[in-house]
Design a protein around this motif. Structure first.
Motif, PDB file in Angstrom:
ATOM      1  N   GLU A 301    -180.269 -35.328 -43.202  1.00  0.00           N
ATOM      2  CA  GLU A 301    -180.065 -35.616 -44.581  1.00  0.00           C
ATOM      3  C   GLU A 301    -181.186 -36.065 -45.327  1.00  0.00           C
ATOM      4  O   GLU A 301    -181.644 -35.804 -46.409  1.00  0.00           O
ATOM      5  CB  GLU A 301    -178.788 -36.652 -44.913  1.00  0.00           C
ATOM      6  N   ASN A 303    -184.030 -35.341 -44.320  1.00  0.00           N
ATOM      7  CA  ASN A 303    -185.026 -34.358 -44.414  1.00  0.00           C
ATOM      8  C   ASN A 303    -186.034 -34.191 -43.212  1.00  0.00           C
ATOM      9  O   ASN A 303    -187.043 -34.029 -43.187  1.00  0.00           O
ATOM     10  CB  ASN A 303    -186.001 -34.137 -45.633  1.00  0.00           C
ATOM     11  N   GLN A 456    -174.686 -27.897 -38.161  1.00  0.00           N
ATOM     12  CA  GLN A 456    -174.619 -27.557 -39.508  1.00  0.00           C
ATOM     13  C   GLN A 456    -175.710 -28.453 -40.383  1.00  0.00           C
ATOM     14  O   GLN A 456    -176.376 -27.888 -41.228  1.00  0.00           O
ATOM     15  CB  GLN A 456    -173.044 -27.952 -40.029  1.00  0.00           C
ATOM     16  N   PRO A 457    -175.767 -29.603 -40.184  1.00  0.00           N
ATOM     17  CA  PRO A 457    -176.845 -30.173 -40.748  1.00  0.00           C
ATOM     18  C   PRO A 457    -178.336 -29.750 -40.493  1.00  0.00           C
ATOM     19  O   PRO A 457    -179.088 -29.653 -41.273  1.00  0.00           O
ATOM     20  CB  PRO A 457    -176.637 -31.769 -40.196  1.00  0.00           C
ATOM     21  N   TYR A 458    -178.444 -29.195 -39.264  1.00  0.00           N
ATOM     22  CA  TYR A 458    -179.648 -28.650 -39.074  1.00  0.00           C
ATOM     23  C   TYR A 458    -179.903 -27.159 -39.836  1.00  0.00           C
ATOM     24  O   TYR A 458    -181.004 -26.923 -40.509  1.00  0.00           O
ATOM     25  CB  TYR A 458    -179.900 -28.148 -37.469  1.00  0.00           C
ATOM     26  N   ARG A 459    -178.778 -26.572 -39.963  1.00  0.00           N
ATOM     27  CA  ARG A 459    -178.855 -25.091 -40.656  1.00  0.00           C
ATOM     28  C   ARG A 459    -179.226 -25.489 -42.161  1.00  0.00           C
ATOM     29  O   ARG A 459    -180.092 -25.052 -42.823  1.00  0.00           O
ATOM     30  CB  ARG A 459    -177.639 -24.432 -40.463  1.00  0.00           C
ATOM     31  N   ASP A 460    -178.588 -26.515 -42.602  1.00  0.00           N
ATOM     32  CA  ASP A 460    -178.542 -26.758 -44.260  1.00  0.00           C
ATOM     33  C   ASP A 460    -180.205 -27.486 -44.271  1.00  0.00           C
ATOM     34  O   ASP A 460    -180.801 -27.034 -45.463  1.00  0.00           O
ATOM     35  CB  ASP A 460    -177.537 -28.041 -44.556  1.00  0.00           C
ATOM     36  N   TYR A 461    -180.735 -28.166 -43.455  1.00  0.00           N
ATOM     37  CA  TYR A 461    -182.137 -28.503 -43.333  1.00  0.00           C
ATOM     38  C   TYR A 461    -183.077 -27.447 -43.377  1.00  0.00           C
ATOM     39  O   TYR A 461    -183.838 -27.336 -44.364  1.00  0.00           O
ATOM     40  CB  TYR A 461    -182.486 -29.427 -42.413  1.00  0.00           C
ATOM     41  N   SER A 463    -182.254 -24.279 -44.236  1.00  0.00           N
ATOM     42  CA  SER A 463    -182.099 -23.499 -45.607  1.00  0.00           C
ATOM     43  C   SER A 463    -182.823 -24.248 -46.841  1.00  0.00           C
ATOM     44  O   SER A 463    -183.363 -23.424 -47.567  1.00  0.00           O
ATOM     45  CB  SER A 463    -180.542 -23.300 -45.888  1.00  0.00           C
ATOM     46  N   ARG A 464    -182.359 -25.403 -46.822  1.00  0.00           N
ATOM     47  CA  ARG A 464    -182.989 -26.223 -47.877  1.00  0.00           C
ATOM     48  C   ARG A 464    -184.563 -26.257 -48.100  1.00  0.00           C
ATOM     49  O   ARG A 464    -185.148 -26.271 -49.099  1.00  0.00           O
ATOM     50  CB  ARG A 464    -182.663 -27.818 -47.662  1.00  0.00           C
TER      51      ARG A 464
END
Length: 480
Positions: A301, A303, A456-461, A463-464
């Motif tokens: 979260e 980053n 999921q947090p890693y994937r979101d990072y 992608s972001r």
């Protein structure tokens, strides 16, 4: 056609690994087959090399040219004396952690070296020069300087100069930060060092308590800021316990805001002074792993602001934005005889202030340390020969799996290479025993817990930030 080695490359060999070409800047060595090395010996700018017919050798030469290891020779080219082949009288070790003193200016409650008592001694400058000579004789060209606290030595920079004069690079300086000041920066810059400085910091508001002296936290925070202002690479280490576990997120973000490149967080080990402590603030393994699982989503979260290692449970590599579960080290039964249980032991070793030579620094205060040789009485070239110490450094996965009853029968066998040999020795009395942290991690299904925390947090990072991860590392992280 005539070729010549580029100036930054030199030819070196060791027992059992006789054919190596070293980058003289990084001190990394590539070991090659004899026929390849025979070709490199001809790259002296003088020898005419006929057209290469062997397809494998031809491909290798093309790679050498592409990577800048060799180039076509000009008439004025010749090798320097330093580039000529040297055979060292021992087996290969890439680097060493060297305690140049057993003294320290702090009173850390958890010191595995028992440095507050100075029991490992404070060698003379002449003794240290002797060690530097022996390192050069053995082809050990990369050194991390530690202690105790290395900067308490008035001759610290003389030691750095002595190593540099012998072609030995300083790969890291380990310090508590109290003496990382303007004078340190001046001396560091004067020598144009490219090494990093690693300092300990044990959580916002908690550092003084663990280190035993008031004002330590303020001093080390100033040291981190000073290194950032002067463009000197800094990393950090944090010992986790019950009193500082709540500070992880704020501490990581403070580091990131102040130029720290990477952080290692580890549980305090029950060795040295901590093993005799009356204070029961050690987190259980379960409490630790849940603290890590709680924090990992927060890390992404925020980053992923720096490189991060959480014991063996989680690692994030900032250079290529990859994340993995470090405890997971897949090794099939087919490969176990050729795979080192601990890769670090294969490359590195430790020299204590009193001259003791051990497979790793964590063994410095272990009762077993009395069995290790001392380079003031036994030459380092013999210690790094076909010796007991080298045998302990070359433990294969098969040695561990065959060396105790638990590992070979373990249902998680192929995920694990056996873990830390010091921890196994300390907890089981068997150098080839199972490492409790690994066993506990897998038997409780904590690999799945960490994977779920990071996935999921890693994937979101990724992608972001529009980042493509390193495929090999990501796959390894997902083995559950």
């Amino acid at each position: 056609m005539k070729y010549i080695l580029n100036e930054r490359y030199i030819m070196r060999g060791w027992q059992r690994l006789p054919y190596g070409v070293m980058n003289n800047g990084t001190k990394e060595v590539q070991f090659v087959k004899k026929e390849f090395f025979d070709f490199l010996l001809k790259c002296d700018g003088r020898t005419e090399i006929p057209e290469i017919q062997n397809p494998e050798l031809k491909e290798y030469v093309g790679k050498l040219l592409e990577d800048g290891v060799i180039r076509p020779a000009r008439r004025t080219d010749f090798l320097s004396t330093e580039q000529l082949f040297v055979q060292y009288p021992c087996r290969y070790k890439h680097d060493v952690q060297w305690s140049v003193t057993g003294r320290c200016n702090l009173l850390c409650k958890h010191c595995f070296m028992s440095a507050p008592t100075g029991k490992h001694g404070n060698p003379s400058y002449e003794e240290l020069l002797n060690v530097a000579d022996q390192l050069a004789e053995c082809g050990v060209f990369s050194v991390g300087l530690t202690g105790g606290e290395p900067l308490v030595r008035k001759d610290f920079w003389q030691i750095v100069d002595a190593l540099t004069e012998r072609g030995i690079v300083i790969n890291a300086i380990y310090s508590n930060g109290l003496l990382v000041n303007e004078e340190f920066v001046r001396e560091f810059k004067k020598r144009k060092l490219f090494t990093g400085v690693q300092m300990s910091y044990d959580g916002i508001g908690m550092h003084d308590w663990l280190r035993g002296i008031s004002g330590t936290e303020e001093a080390v925070r100033k040291a981190f800021v000073l290194l950032k202002e002067n463009g000197i690479s800094a990393s950090a280490a944090m010992c986790l316990h019950r009193k500082n576990v709540h500070t992880i997120r704020d501490t990581v973000n403070w580091f990131a805001d102040n130029g720290v490149m990477s952080l290692k967080i580890n549980q305090i080990q029950e060795v040295g002074d901590w093993a005799n402590s009356d204070e029961d603030i050690r987190l259980t393994a379960e409490e630790t792993i849940h603290a890590y699982a709680d924090y990992i989503p927060q890390f992404f979260e925020d980053n992923a602001p720096l490189g991060l290692t959480l014991d063996g449970a989680f690692s994030f590599f900032e250079d290529d934005s990859t994340a993995q579960i470090s405890y997971i080290r897949p090794c099939s039964e087919k490969n176990e005889a050729g795979r080192l249980s601990c890769p670090a032991l294969g490359r590195s070793f430790y020299i204590g202030a009193e001259g003791m030579v051990a497979p790793c620094m964590m063994m410095a205060d272990d009762p077993y340390a009395k069995n290790f040789p001392n380079l003031h009485t036994t030459p380092l070239r013999e210690i790094l020969g076909d010796s007991e110490l080298m045998r302990l450094s070359q433990v294969k996965v098969a040695d561990v799996r065959n060396g105790n009853d638990e590992c070979r029968k373990c249902p998680h066998l192929q995920k694990c290479t056996g873990g830390c040999r010091q921890a196994a020795l300390a907890h089981t009395g068997n150098y080839y025993g199972p490492e409790p942290a690994f066993c506990t991690f897998f038997r409780n299904g904590w690999d799945e817990l960490i994977y779920l925390a990071m996935d999921q947090p890693y994937r979101d990072y990724l992608s972001r930030n529009n980042i493509k991860p390193n495929k090999d590392k990501k796959e390894e992280a997902q083995v559950c």
